[in-house]
Design a protein around this motif. Structure first.
Motif, PDB file in Angstrom:
ATOM      1  N   ASN A  58       0.693  -0.967  -0.208  1.00  0.00           N
ATOM      2  CA  ASN A  58      -0.112  -0.065   0.125  1.00  0.00           C
ATOM      3  C   ASN A  58       1.278   1.457  -0.214  1.00  0.00           C
ATOM      4  O   ASN A  58      -0.003   2.405   0.208  1.00  0.00           O
ATOM      5  CB  ASN A  58      -0.947  -0.355   1.511  1.00  0.00           C
ATOM      6  CG  ASN A  58      -2.022  -1.208   1.652  1.00  0.00           C
ATOM      7  OD1 ASN A  58      -2.775  -1.231  -0.084  1.00  0.00           O
ATOM      8  ND2 ASN A  58      -2.219  -2.136   2.052  1.00  0.00           N
ATOM      9  N   LYS A  59       2.061   1.032  -0.086  1.00  0.00           N
ATOM     10  CA  LYS A  59       2.604   2.758  -0.384  1.00  0.00           C
ATOM     11  C   LYS A  59       2.638   3.161  -1.447  1.00  0.00           C
ATOM     12  O   LYS A  59       2.048   2.609  -2.447  1.00  0.00           O
ATOM     13  CB  LYS A  59       4.462   1.770  -0.736  1.00  0.00           C
ATOM     14  CG  LYS A  59       5.026   1.977   0.655  1.00  0.00           C
ATOM     15  CD  LYS A  59       6.540   2.121   0.983  1.00  0.00           C
ATOM     16  CE  LYS A  59       7.573   0.395  -0.048  1.00  0.00           C
ATOM     17  NZ  LYS A  59       8.860   0.742   0.415  1.00  0.00           N
ATOM     18  N   GLY A  60       2.503   4.285  -1.482  1.00  0.00           N
ATOM     19  CA  GLY A  60       2.417   5.372  -2.559  1.00  0.00           C
ATOM     20  C   GLY A  60       3.107   5.337  -3.830  1.00  0.00           C
ATOM     21  O   GLY A  60       3.260   6.153  -4.076  1.00  0.00           O
ATOM     22  N   TYR A  61       4.376   5.189  -3.190  1.00  0.00           N
ATOM     23  CA  TYR A  61       5.158   5.407  -4.516  1.00  0.00           C
ATOM     24  C   TYR A  61       6.243   3.902  -5.492  1.00  0.00           C
ATOM     25  O   TYR A  61       6.167   2.778  -4.809  1.00  0.00           O
ATOM     26  CB  TYR A  61       6.408   6.128  -3.931  1.00  0.00           C
ATOM     27  CG  TYR A  61       6.894   5.578  -2.845  1.00  0.00           C
ATOM     28  CD1 TYR A  61       8.586   5.033  -2.320  1.00  0.00           C
ATOM     29  CD2 TYR A  61       6.513   6.280  -1.551  1.00  0.00           C
ATOM     30  CE1 TYR A  61       8.218   4.441  -1.573  1.00  0.00           C
ATOM     31  CE2 TYR A  61       6.783   5.740   0.158  1.00  0.00           C
ATOM     32  CZ  TYR A  61       7.915   5.536   0.002  1.00  0.00           C
ATOM     33  OH  TYR A  61       8.395   5.424   1.266  1.00  0.00           O
TER      34      TYR A  61
END
Length: 61
Positions: A58-61
């Motif tokens: 779920n990291k955005g990067y």
């Protein structure tokens, strides 16, 4: 009266019997606790791995 094979008197044997029984009981409980704690450690480790995996996913990067 003395048991000539061990040199232990009947009175001493009777006095030691409750202590031996207690020692065996405590040893059994200690081994059971070790298995329980190992299982709890495994469960916590699996939960930590799942949280780490979820964070990575779920990291955005």
């Amino acid at each position: 009266m003395t048991d000539h094979s061990t040199g232990v008197t009947t009175e001493k044997r009777r006095a030691l019997t409750p202590f031996l029984a207690l020692a065996l009981l405590l040893g059994t409980l200690a081994l059971g606790a070790c298995n329980t704690m190992e299982g709890a450690g495994d469960d916590l480790s699996a939960a930590g791995d799942a949280m780490s995996d979820s964070a990575e996913d779920n990291k955005g990067y």
